[in-house]
Design a protein around this motif. Structure first.
Motif, PDB file in Angstrom:
ATOM      1  N   VAL A   5       5.638   6.372  -2.839  1.00 25.57           N
ATOM      2  CA  VAL A   5       6.052   7.106  -1.638  1.00 25.57           C
ATOM      3  C   VAL A   5       5.603   6.346  -0.392  1.00 25.57           C
ATOM      4  CG1 VAL A   5       5.862   9.258  -0.350  1.00 25.57           C
ATOM      5  CG2 VAL A   5       5.999   9.308  -2.862  1.00 25.57           C
ATOM      6  N   GLY A   6       4.351   5.925  -0.367  1.00 24.78           N
ATOM      7  CA  GLY A   6       3.858   5.149   0.768  1.00 24.78           C
ATOM      8  C   GLY A   6       4.568   3.823   0.905  1.00 24.78           C
ATOM      9  N   LEU A   7       4.855   3.184  -0.219  1.00 17.57           N
ATOM     10  CA  LEU A   7       5.586   1.913  -0.197  1.00 17.57           C
ATOM     11  C   LEU A   7       6.973   2.108   0.394  1.00 17.57           C
ATOM     12  CD1 LEU A   7       6.016  -1.064  -0.979  1.00 17.57           C
ATOM     13  CD2 LEU A   7       6.588  -0.301  -3.276  1.00 17.57           C
ATOM     14  N   ALA A   8       7.688   3.109  -0.108  1.00 19.16           N
ATOM     15  CA  ALA A   8       9.058   3.340   0.358  1.00 19.16           C
ATOM     16  C   ALA A   8       9.096   3.660   1.846  1.00 19.16           C
ATOM     17  CB  ALA A   8       9.692   4.476  -0.439  1.00 19.16           C
ATOM     18  N   ARG A   9       8.169   4.486   2.302  1.00 24.63           N
ATOM     19  CA  ARG A   9       8.200   4.884   3.712  1.00 24.63           C
ATOM     20  C   ARG A   9       7.821   3.728   4.628  1.00 24.63           C
ATOM     21  NH1 ARG A   9       6.250  11.207   2.720  1.00 24.63           N
ATOM     22  NH2 ARG A   9       8.390  11.874   2.263  1.00 24.63           N
ATOM     23  N   SER A  10       6.968   2.860   4.162  1.00 23.99           N
ATOM     24  CA  SER A  10       6.632   1.676   4.958  1.00 23.99           C
ATOM     25  C   SER A  10       7.807   0.709   5.021  1.00 23.99           C
ATOM     26  CB  SER A  10       5.399   0.983   4.368  1.00 23.99           C
ATOM     27  OG  SER A  10       4.275   1.844   4.401  1.00 23.99           O
ATOM     28  N   VAL A  11       8.464   0.503   3.886  1.00 21.28           N
ATOM     29  CA  VAL A  11       9.646  -0.357   3.858  1.00 21.28           C
ATOM     30  C   VAL A  11      10.747   0.237   4.735  1.00 21.28           C
ATOM     31  CG1 VAL A  11      11.499  -1.249   2.375  1.00 21.28           C
ATOM     32  CG2 VAL A  11       9.119  -1.346   1.595  1.00 21.28           C
ATOM     33  N   ALA A  12      10.920   1.557   4.674  1.00 19.80           N
ATOM     34  CA  ALA A  12      11.938   2.228   5.480  1.00 19.80           C
ATOM     35  C   ALA A  12      11.706   1.964   6.964  1.00 19.80           C
ATOM     36  CB  ALA A  12      11.924   3.728   5.200  1.00 19.80           C
ATOM     37  N   ARG A  13      10.449   2.007   7.386  1.00 19.58           N
ATOM     38  CA  ARG A  13      10.136   1.768   8.799  1.00 19.58           C
ATOM     39  C   ARG A  13      10.342   0.302   9.179  1.00 19.58           C
ATOM     40  NH1 ARG A  13       8.042   6.204  11.158  1.00 19.58           N
ATOM     41  NH2 ARG A  13       7.129   7.793   9.797  1.00 19.58           N
ATOM     42  N   GLU A  14      10.013  -0.607   8.263  1.00 19.55           N
ATOM     43  CA  GLU A  14      10.158  -2.032   8.562  1.00 19.55           C
ATOM     44  C   GLU A  14      11.607  -2.478   8.614  1.00 19.55           C
ATOM     45  OE1 GLU A  14       7.937  -4.986   6.504  1.00 19.55           O
ATOM     46  OE2 GLU A  14       6.105  -3.770   6.396  1.00 19.55           O
ATOM     47  N   LEU A  15      12.428  -1.958   7.693  1.00 23.34           N
ATOM     48  CA  LEU A  15      13.759  -2.527   7.500  1.00 23.34           C
ATOM     49  C   LEU A  15      14.901  -1.638   7.970  1.00 23.34           C
ATOM     50  CD1 LEU A  15      13.341  -4.124   3.951  1.00 23.34           C
ATOM     51  CD2 LEU A  15      12.703  -5.044   6.186  1.00 23.34           C
ATOM     52  N   GLY A  16      14.582  -0.452   8.453  1.00 18.26           N
ATOM     53  CA  GLY A  16      15.643   0.465   8.854  1.00 18.26           C
ATOM     54  C   GLY A  16      16.581  -0.105   9.899  1.00 18.26           C
ATOM     55  N   ALA A  17      16.045  -0.819  10.866  1.00 23.80           N
ATOM     56  CA  ALA A  17      16.876  -1.390  11.930  1.00 23.80           C
ATOM     57  C   ALA A  17      17.791  -2.491  11.424  1.00 23.80           C
ATOM     58  CB  ALA A  17      15.979  -1.927  13.049  1.00 23.80           C
ATOM     59  N   ARG A  18      17.529  -2.975  10.212  1.00 25.36           N
ATOM     60  CA  ARG A  18      18.372  -4.030   9.610  1.00 25.36           C
ATOM     61  C   ARG A  18      19.412  -3.451   8.657  1.00 25.36           C
ATOM     62  NH1 ARG A  18      16.020  -9.097  10.305  1.00 25.36           N
ATOM     63  NH2 ARG A  18      14.591  -8.989  12.082  1.00 25.36           N
ATOM     64  N   GLY A  19      19.572  -2.142   8.667  1.00 24.92           N
ATOM     65  CA  GLY A  19      20.584  -1.525   7.812  1.00 24.92           C
ATOM     66  C   GLY A  19      20.157  -1.328   6.375  1.00 24.92           C
ATOM     67  N   VAL A  20      18.862  -1.427   6.116  1.00 24.75           N
ATOM     68  CA  VAL A  20      18.331  -1.286   4.758  1.00 24.75           C
ATOM     69  C   VAL A  20      17.593   0.043   4.644  1.00 24.75           C
ATOM     70  CG1 VAL A  20      16.820  -2.268   2.981  1.00 24.75           C
ATOM     71  CG2 VAL A  20      18.071  -3.780   4.547  1.00 24.75           C
ATOM     72  N   THR A  21      17.965   0.857   3.675  1.00 28.52           N
ATOM     73  CA  THR A  21      17.258   2.110   3.434  1.00 28.52           C
ATOM     74  C   THR A  21      16.407   1.991   2.182  1.00 28.52           C
ATOM     75  OG1 THR A  21      18.992   3.123   2.066  1.00 28.52           O
ATOM     76  CG2 THR A  21      19.159   3.419   4.457  1.00 28.52           C
ATOM     77  N   CYS A  22      15.346   2.795   2.130  1.00 31.72           N
ATOM     78  CA  CYS A  22      14.459   2.801   0.962  1.00 31.72           C
ATOM     79  C   CYS A  22      14.029   4.235   0.704  1.00 31.72           C
ATOM     80  CB  CYS A  22      13.246   1.906   1.209  1.00 31.72           C
ATOM     81  SG  CYS A  22      12.192   1.687  -0.259  1.00 31.72           S
ATOM     82  N   ASN A  23      14.376   4.744  -0.448  1.00 37.29           N
ATOM     83  CA  ASN A  23      14.097   6.124  -0.810  1.00 37.29           C
ATOM     84  C   ASN A  23      13.472   6.219  -2.198  1.00 37.29           C
ATOM     85  OD1 ASN A  23      15.364   7.803   1.455  1.00 37.29           O
ATOM     86  ND2 ASN A  23      17.052   6.434   0.911  1.00 37.29           N
TER      87      ASN A  23
END
Length: 239
Positions: free
Chosen positions: A153-171
């Motif tokens: 959960v922590g991994l996904a939410r950190s990735v989501a914050r890092e890559l969201g602006a690049r069109g990448v989602t992580c759930n």
């Protein structure tokens, strides 16, 4: 549009159901397996089977290169590979804990990091991590497994914050009790005890998990990221 999809631990259970679901939908699907033979249920649908131990960064890189050569850069990653070493806390050896963390947590980090390289360049990607209701609830005898799955959960939410602006989602998808090889160690009493706490009164089918994964990997889910989607019959409500 046919996308390049990679499912780790896709040789059985949830991973196999996910790989087959994407293949039936017309995607180009690759799956990893560590030992044994590739599953005919997936290869008959045209899935590419690649050997890979996610605890080895070199093997992860080699597997990605094989998939990229056959299907192009991975656009959808489903990180499912996992193991259990169930023991009560006071009987759990260091190795029982570290082996599970190495596969279930660090292994996920390795494949997500590798997939993200191409997704960031393409400015599009879908990453789905397979956790567990146990990672949210905790479970006696599974401190190692619960810790590893909670970490996603922590991994996904950190990735989501890092890559969201690049069109990448992580759930994250958090299944409940699914009838797979991993849960075969439960005896009838243990299974009954778990199901007594599930509002729908039954376990989760692998195909139900696969349907949730496919939704999160869809274009319609473009604004969903950093989410934890339970597919557990209500077992983990409120967590």
């Amino acid at each position: 549009m046919s996308r390049s999809v990679l499912v780790t631990g896709g040789n059985r259970g949830i991973g196999l159901a996910v790989a087959c679901a994407f293949a039936r939908a017309g995607d180009k699907v690759a799956l990893t397996y560590r030992t044994g033979e590739p599953p005919s249920a997936a290869t008959d649908l045209g899935c590419l089977a690649v050997t890979c131990d996610v605890t080895d960064s070199a093997q992860v890189d080699r597997a990605f290169k094989e998939v990229e050569a056959a299907h192009g850069p991975v656009e959808v990653l489903v990180a499912n590979a996992g193991i259990t070493r169930d023991r009560l806390l006071l009987r759990m050896a260091d190795r029982d804990f570290t082996d599970v963390m190495e596969t279930n947590a660090t292994g996920v980090f390795r494949v997500v990091r590798r997939a993200a390289e191409e997704m960031v360049d393409a400015r599009w990607g879908r990453i789905v991590l397979i956790s567990s209701a146990v990672g949210l609830l905790g479970a006696a005898g599974q401190t190692n497994y619960a810790a590893s799955k909670a970490s996603l959960v922590g991994l996904a939410r950190s990735v989501a914050r890092e890559l969201g602006a690049r069109g990448v989602t992580c759930n994250v998808v958090a299944p409940g009790l699914v009838d797979t090889d991993m849960t075969q160690g439960l005896d009838a009493k243990q299974r009954t005890a778990v199901l007594s706490r599930v509002p729908v009164g039954r376990g989760t089918e692998p195909e139900e998990v696969a349907a949730a994964v496919r939704f999160l990997a869809s274009r319609e889910a473009a604004c969903i990221t950093g989410a934890v989607l339970p597919v557990d019959g209500g077992w983990g409500m409120g967590h």
